[in-house]
Motif scaffolding. Structure first.
Motif, mmCIF file in Angstrom:
data_model
loop_
_atom_site.group_PDB
_atom_site.id
_atom_site.type_symbol
_atom_site.label_atom_id
_atom_site.label_comp_id
_atom_site.label_asym_id
_atom_site.label_seq_id
_atom_site.Cartn_x
_atom_site.Cartn_y
_atom_site.Cartn_z
ATOM 1 N N ALA A 39 -2.250 -26.270 12.177
ATOM 2 C CA ALA A 39 -3.705 -26.424 12.294
ATOM 3 C C ALA A 39 -4.077 -27.909 12.308
ATOM 4 O O ALA A 39 -5.025 -28.325 12.992
ATOM 5 N N GLY A 40 -3.339 -28.727 11.578
ATOM 6 C CA GLY A 40 -3.584 -30.169 11.593
ATOM 7 C C GLY A 40 -3.074 -30.826 12.859
ATOM 8 O O GLY A 40 -3.713 -31.724 13.410
ATOM 9 N N ARG A 41 -1.937 -30.353 13.338
ATOM 10 C CA ARG A 41 -1.347 -30.981 14.526
ATOM 11 C C ARG A 41 -2.257 -30.870 15.746
ATOM 12 O O ARG A 41 -2.269 -31.751 16.594
ATOM 13 N N VAL A 42 -3.037 -29.812 15.827
ATOM 14 C CA VAL A 42 -3.906 -29.633 16.994
ATOM 15 C C VAL A 42 -5.273 -30.303 16.823
ATOM 16 O O VAL A 42 -6.150 -30.143 17.668
ATOM 17 N N ALA A 43 -5.455 -31.057 15.746
ATOM 18 C CA ALA A 43 -6.727 -31.776 15.558
ATOM 19 C C ALA A 43 -6.913 -32.796 16.681
ATOM 20 O O ALA A 43 -5.936 -33.307 17.233
ATOM 21 N N PRO A 44 -8.165 -33.110 17.012
ATOM 22 C CA PRO A 44 -8.387 -34.132 18.034
ATOM 23 C C PRO A 44 -7.920 -35.501 17.545
ATOM 24 O O PRO A 44 -7.987 -35.793 16.351
ATOM 25 N N SER A 45 -7.436 -36.320 18.475
ATOM 26 C CA SER A 45 -7.046 -37.689 18.102
ATOM 27 C C SER A 45 -7.238 -38.603 19.303
ATOM 28 O O SER A 45 -7.232 -38.148 20.443
ATOM 29 N N THR A 46 -7.386 -39.877 19.004
ATOM 30 C CA THR A 46 -7.609 -40.882 20.035
ATOM 31 C C THR A 46 -6.546 -40.796 21.127
ATOM 32 O O THR A 46 -5.356 -40.927 20.830
ATOM 33 N N VAL A 47 -6.968 -40.585 22.362
ATOM 34 C CA VAL A 47 -6.060 -40.481 23.507
ATOM 35 C C VAL A 47 -4.879 -39.543 23.194
ATOM 36 O O VAL A 47 -3.781 -39.737 23.686
ATOM 37 N N ASN A 48 -5.125 -38.581 22.361
ATOM 38 C CA ASN A 48 -4.092 -37.634 21.895
ATOM 39 C C ASN A 48 -2.852 -38.346 21.340
ATOM 40 O O ASN A 48 -1.722 -37.873 21.491
ATOM 41 N N LEU A 49 -3.077 -39.487 20.693
ATOM 42 C CA LEU A 49 -1.940 -40.255 20.162
ATOM 43 C C LEU A 49 -1.374 -39.644 18.885
ATOM 44 O O LEU A 49 -0.269 -39.990 18.459
ATOM 45 N N GLN A 50 -2.139 -38.763 18.250
ATOM 46 C CA GLN A 50 -1.681 -38.105 17.019
ATOM 47 C C GLN A 50 -1.127 -39.143 16.036
ATOM 48 O O GLN A 50 0.032 -39.085 15.618
ATOM 49 N N THR A 84 -0.119 -46.502 12.201
ATOM 50 C CA THR A 84 -0.788 -47.589 12.919
ATOM 51 C C THR A 84 0.012 -48.054 14.131
ATOM 52 O O THR A 84 -0.488 -48.812 14.952
ATOM 53 N N HIS A 85 1.263 -47.613 14.252
ATOM 54 C CA HIS A 85 2.095 -48.109 15.358
ATOM 55 C C HIS A 85 1.728 -47.454 16.684
ATOM 56 O O HIS A 85 1.640 -48.122 17.708
ATOM 57 N N ARG A 86 1.521 -46.125 16.651
ATOM 58 C CA ARG A 86 1.211 -45.442 17.911
ATOM 59 C C ARG A 86 -0.079 -45.972 18.539
ATOM 60 O O ARG A 86 -0.204 -46.004 19.754
ATOM 61 N N TYR A 102 -5.887 -49.585 12.653
ATOM 62 C CA TYR A 102 -5.980 -48.973 11.327
ATOM 63 C C TYR A 102 -7.100 -47.937 11.302
ATOM 64 O O TYR A 102 -6.960 -46.840 10.751
ATOM 65 N N THR A 103 -8.224 -48.303 11.910
ATOM 66 C CA THR A 103 -9.363 -47.384 11.926
ATOM 67 C C THR A 103 -9.006 -46.109 12.662
ATOM 68 O O THR A 103 -9.278 -45.004 12.183
ATOM 69 N N LEU A 104 -8.373 -46.263 13.831
ATOM 70 C CA LEU A 104 -7.975 -45.079 14.603
ATOM 71 C C LEU A 104 -7.026 -44.211 13.793
ATOM 72 O O LEU A 104 -7.154 -42.983 13.753
ATOM 73 N N ALA A 105 -6.051 -44.854 13.158
ATOM 74 C CA ALA A 105 -5.043 -44.092 12.404
ATOM 75 C C ALA A 105 -5.695 -43.307 11.270
ATOM 76 O O ALA A 105 -5.392 -42.129 11.058
ATOM 77 N N VAL A 106 -6.606 -43.954 10.563
ATOM 78 C CA VAL A 106 -7.238 -43.288 9.412
ATOM 79 C C VAL A 106 -8.158 -42.159 9.880
ATOM 80 O O VAL A 106 -8.157 -41.059 9.317
ATOM 81 N N ILE A 107 -8.928 -42.423 10.929
ATOM 82 C CA ILE A 107 -9.829 -41.367 11.432
ATOM 83 C C ILE A 107 -9.008 -40.173 11.907
ATOM 84 O O ILE A 107 -9.282 -39.017 11.543
ATOM 85 N N ASN A 108 -7.982 -40.434 12.714
ATOM 86 C CA ASN A 108 -7.199 -39.322 13.266
ATOM 87 C C ASN A 108 -6.464 -38.546 12.171
ATOM 88 O O ASN A 108 -6.435 -37.309 12.188
ATOM 89 N N ALA A 109 -5.886 -39.273 11.226
ATOM 90 C CA ALA A 109 -5.175 -38.594 10.131
ATOM 91 C C ALA A 109 -6.155 -37.782 9.281
ATOM 92 O O ALA A 109 -5.831 -36.684 8.816
ATOM 93 N N SER A 110 -7.359 -38.300 9.107
ATOM 94 C CA SER A 110 -8.355 -37.580 8.310
ATOM 95 C C SER A 110 -8.780 -36.288 8.988
ATOM 96 O O SER A 110 -8.972 -35.254 8.328
ATOM 97 N N LEU A 111 -8.929 -36.351 10.310
ATOM 98 C CA LEU A 111 -9.301 -35.128 11.038
ATOM 99 C C LEU A 111 -8.193 -34.081 10.915
ATOM 100 O O LEU A 111 -8.466 -32.882 10.733
ATOM 101 N N ALA A 112 -6.947 -34.526 11.018
ATOM 102 C CA ALA A 112 -5.826 -33.588 10.887
ATOM 103 C C ALA A 112 -5.802 -32.987 9.481
ATOM 104 O O ALA A 112 -5.585 -31.781 9.304
ATOM 105 N N ALA A 113 -6.055 -33.822 8.471
ATOM 106 C CA ALA A 113 -6.073 -33.318 7.091
ATOM 107 C C ALA A 113 -7.205 -32.315 6.910
ATOM 108 O O ALA A 113 -7.034 -31.262 6.292
ATOM 109 N N MET A 114 -8.359 -32.621 7.474
ATOM 110 C CA MET A 114 -9.510 -31.718 7.335
ATOM 111 C C MET A 114 -9.223 -30.354 7.946
ATOM 112 O O MET A 114 -9.598 -29.317 7.376
#
Ligand SMILES: Cc1cc2nc3c(=O)[nH]c(=O)nc-3n(C[C@H](O)[C@H](O)[C@H](O)COP(=O)(O)O)c2cc1C
Length: 122
Positions: A39-50, A84-86, A102-114
């Motif tokens: 359920a987390g893996r399919v969360a939206p992320s920047t340019v699908n960078l996950q 932060t590398h991807r 860093y911002t992208l990484a935190v936002i994307n990881a937070s969406l996956a966690a949610m």
């Protein structure tokens, strides 16, 4: 609540969500735990960078690392660090914006966690 949404399962699940501060002793079977991770893996992320990593724990492995039990009587735990590398792959678009990876990484990881936190009340 508009009458047309009263039976909307998704909206009700979101509105009913609360932070759990004492989990039951019920075990989480592996297949259920994997479905939660998915359920987390399919969360939206920047340019699908996950831009996240996953560290999963049982109470035993958590104790080995942190020398204490999982908080709130949990028997499984997941830490979702931002990766932060991807994000550097798209840095060309944001070259004058410091901290954007860093911002992208935190936002994307937070969406996956949610996505993993939502559950229906029993
Ligand atoms: C980034 C973040 C960190 C949080 N840290 C804690 C925490 O350390 N301990 C805790 O009991 N709750 C923590 N919470 C839960 C919030 O306290 C909770 O979401 C807030 O009180 C609203 O309650 P609700 O989630 O039940 O609606 C955290 C929530 C977020 C989003």
């Amino acid at each position: 609540m508009p009458p047309s949404l009263e039976n909307n399962q998704l909206l009700n699940t979101i509105l009913d969500r609360r932070s759990i501060r004492h989990f039951s002793d019920r075990e989480i079977p592996d297949d259920v735990f994997n479905a939660i991770l998915e359920a987390g893996r399919v969360a939206p992320s920047t340019v699908n960078l996950q831009t996240w990593a996953l560290a999963t724990f049982t109470d035993q492995t958590w104790k080995e690392l942190f020398d204490q039990s999982i908080p709130f009587n949990g028997n499984r735990a997941v830490i979702v660090p931002g990766d932060t590398h991807r994000g550097k792959k798209v840095m060309g678009f944001f070259s004058h914006r410091p901290l954007v990876e860093y911002t992208l990484a935190v936002i994307n990881a937070s969406l996956a966690a949610m996505n993993r936190l939502l559950r229906q009340r029993h």
